[in-house]
Design a protein around this motif. Structure first.
Motif, PDB file in Angstrom:
ATOM      1  N   PRO A  29      -9.249   0.637   9.890  1.00  0.00           N
ATOM      2  CA  PRO A  29      -7.818   0.842   9.887  1.00  0.00           C
ATOM      3  C   PRO A  29      -7.817   1.162   8.610  1.00  0.00           C
ATOM      4  O   PRO A  29      -7.923   1.131   7.461  1.00  0.00           O
ATOM      5  CB  PRO A  29      -7.601  -1.158   9.823  1.00  0.00           C
ATOM      6  N   ALA A  30      -5.528   1.531   8.755  1.00  0.00           N
ATOM      7  CA  ALA A  30      -4.952   1.585   7.803  1.00  0.00           C
ATOM      8  C   ALA A  30      -5.137   1.560   6.297  1.00  0.00           C
ATOM      9  O   ALA A  30      -4.885   1.925   5.324  1.00  0.00           O
ATOM     10  CB  ALA A  30      -3.392   1.889   8.340  1.00  0.00           C
ATOM     11  N   PRO A  31      -5.305   0.607   6.391  1.00  0.00           N
ATOM     12  CA  PRO A  31      -4.916  -0.195   4.988  1.00  0.00           C
ATOM     13  C   PRO A  31      -5.802   0.371   3.928  1.00  0.00           C
ATOM     14  O   PRO A  31      -6.420   0.294   2.610  1.00  0.00           O
ATOM     15  CB  PRO A  31      -5.325  -2.054   4.392  1.00  0.00           C
ATOM     16  N   ASN A  32      -7.281   0.981   4.173  1.00  0.00           N
ATOM     17  CA  ASN A  32      -8.414   2.026   3.735  1.00  0.00           C
ATOM     18  C   ASN A  32      -7.733   3.367   3.279  1.00  0.00           C
ATOM     19  O   ASN A  32      -8.108   3.821   2.313  1.00  0.00           O
ATOM     20  CB  ASN A  32      -9.872   2.085   4.328  1.00  0.00           C
ATOM     21  N   LEU A  33      -6.367   3.832   3.851  1.00  0.00           N
ATOM     22  CA  LEU A  33      -6.037   5.034   3.597  1.00  0.00           C
ATOM     23  C   LEU A  33      -5.559   5.180   1.964  1.00  0.00           C
ATOM     24  O   LEU A  33      -4.620   4.546   1.418  1.00  0.00           O
ATOM     25  CB  LEU A  33      -4.542   5.241   4.356  1.00  0.00           C
ATOM     26  N   PRO A  34      -5.705   6.375   1.554  1.00  0.00           N
ATOM     27  CA  PRO A  34      -5.259   6.283   0.178  1.00  0.00           C
ATOM     28  C   PRO A  34      -4.195   6.502  -0.327  1.00  0.00           C
ATOM     29  O   PRO A  34      -3.445   5.622  -2.087  1.00  0.00           O
ATOM     30  CB  PRO A  34      -5.858   7.810  -0.689  1.00  0.00           C
ATOM     31  N   VAL A  35      -2.665   6.408   0.455  1.00  0.00           N
ATOM     32  CA  VAL A  35      -1.881   6.110   0.457  1.00  0.00           C
ATOM     33  C   VAL A  35      -1.769   4.861   0.018  1.00  0.00           C
ATOM     34  O   VAL A  35      -0.326   4.828  -0.469  1.00  0.00           O
ATOM     35  CB  VAL A  35      -0.379   6.809   1.088  1.00  0.00           C
ATOM     36  N   THR A  36      -2.083   3.992   0.580  1.00  0.00           N
ATOM     37  CA  THR A  36      -1.862   3.067   0.509  1.00  0.00           C
ATOM     38  C   THR A  36      -1.773   1.836  -0.871  1.00  0.00           C
ATOM     39  O   THR A  36      -1.396   1.121  -1.340  1.00  0.00           O
ATOM     40  CB  THR A  36      -2.725   1.483   1.026  1.00  0.00           C
ATOM     41  N   GLU A  37      -2.367   2.710  -2.194  1.00  0.00           N
ATOM     42  CA  GLU A  37      -2.800   2.559  -3.303  1.00  0.00           C
ATOM     43  C   GLU A  37      -1.382   2.566  -4.292  1.00  0.00           C
ATOM     44  O   GLU A  37      -1.144   2.157  -4.779  1.00  0.00           O
ATOM     45  CB  GLU A  37      -4.214   2.897  -3.736  1.00  0.00           C
ATOM     46  N   TYR A  38      -0.744   3.140  -3.520  1.00  0.00           N
ATOM     47  CA  TYR A  38       1.004   3.851  -4.208  1.00  0.00           C
ATOM     48  C   TYR A  38       1.675   3.048  -3.238  1.00  0.00           C
ATOM     49  O   TYR A  38       2.823   4.182  -3.960  1.00  0.00           O
ATOM     50  CB  TYR A  38       0.794   5.312  -4.026  1.00  0.00           C
ATOM     51  N   ARG A  39       1.381   2.139  -2.163  1.00  0.00           N
ATOM     52  CA  ARG A  39       2.519   1.578  -2.060  1.00  0.00           C
ATOM     53  C   ARG A  39       3.765   0.984  -2.494  1.00  0.00           C
ATOM     54  O   ARG A  39       5.194   1.632  -2.471  1.00  0.00           O
ATOM     55  CB  ARG A  39       2.450   0.347  -1.049  1.00  0.00           C
ATOM     56  N   GLN A  40       3.900   0.729  -3.477  1.00  0.00           N
ATOM     57  CA  GLN A  40       4.765   0.133  -4.441  1.00  0.00           C
ATOM     58  C   GLN A  40       4.589   1.086  -5.739  1.00  0.00           C
ATOM     59  O   GLN A  40       6.532   0.938  -5.469  1.00  0.00           O
ATOM     60  CB  GLN A  40       4.171  -0.864  -5.796  1.00  0.00           C
ATOM     61  N   GLN A  41       4.887   2.437  -5.880  1.00  0.00           N
ATOM     62  CA  GLN A  41       5.323   3.060  -6.113  1.00  0.00           C
ATOM     63  C   GLN A  41       6.281   4.123  -5.772  1.00  0.00           C
ATOM     64  O   GLN A  41       7.092   4.131  -5.835  1.00  0.00           O
ATOM     65  CB  GLN A  41       3.935   3.929  -7.254  1.00  0.00           C
TER      66      GLN A  41
END
Length: 133
Positions: free
Chosen positions: A38-50
């Motif tokens: 699912p989506a939580p494993n996409l690389p962009v999630t690591e940068y969510r807050q930023q």
């Protein structure tokens, strides 16, 4: 047998784009691994807050990332879920005796795609992830 290098519109061989001097201070998101779930494993999630911090502090933000990193499907959902971006709407009743109330709604987020089929696929994916379908 060597695979042919991609070609640009003029037919010249091209190499994958590397960050250049104009990209100073930007991060290029890595490509998502196929079949990671699912989506939580996409690389962009690591940068969510930023990403949310940059959106709140700037008039516009450009996000550069590899295909499949979640830019198109995840960032709009980050924006819709961000409490600081919720929009206050005044609700006025037609009844003269009723008080004015306010309600919040998520921001309106537009996503563009170069082709109709891609736009439909993105909309479907987002709706499925949000539980709207």
């Amino acid at each position: 047998s060597d695979r042919a290098a991609p070609r640009d519109r003029a037919g010249d061989r091209t190499a994958p784009r590397e960050p250049g001097p104009r990209d100073r201070g930007t991060k290029v998101l890595p490509e998502a691994k196929k079949g990671t779930g699912p989506a939580p494993n996409l690389p962009v999630t690591e940068y969510r807050q930023q990403i949310l911090d940059l959106v709140l502090q700037n008039s516009f933000v450009v996000v550069i990332g590899e295909t499949g990193s979640g830019k198109t499907t995840q960032i709009p959902q980050f924006l819709c879920d961000c409490e600081q971006l919720q929009v206050q709407n005044k609700v006025v009743s037609l009844d003269d005796n009723a008080d004015e109330t306010t309600e919040t709604r998520p921001p309106r987020v537009a996503i563009t795609q170069p082709r109709r089929i891609a736009a439909i696929a993105v909309a479907r994916r987002g709706a499925e992830e949000r539980g709207c379908v």
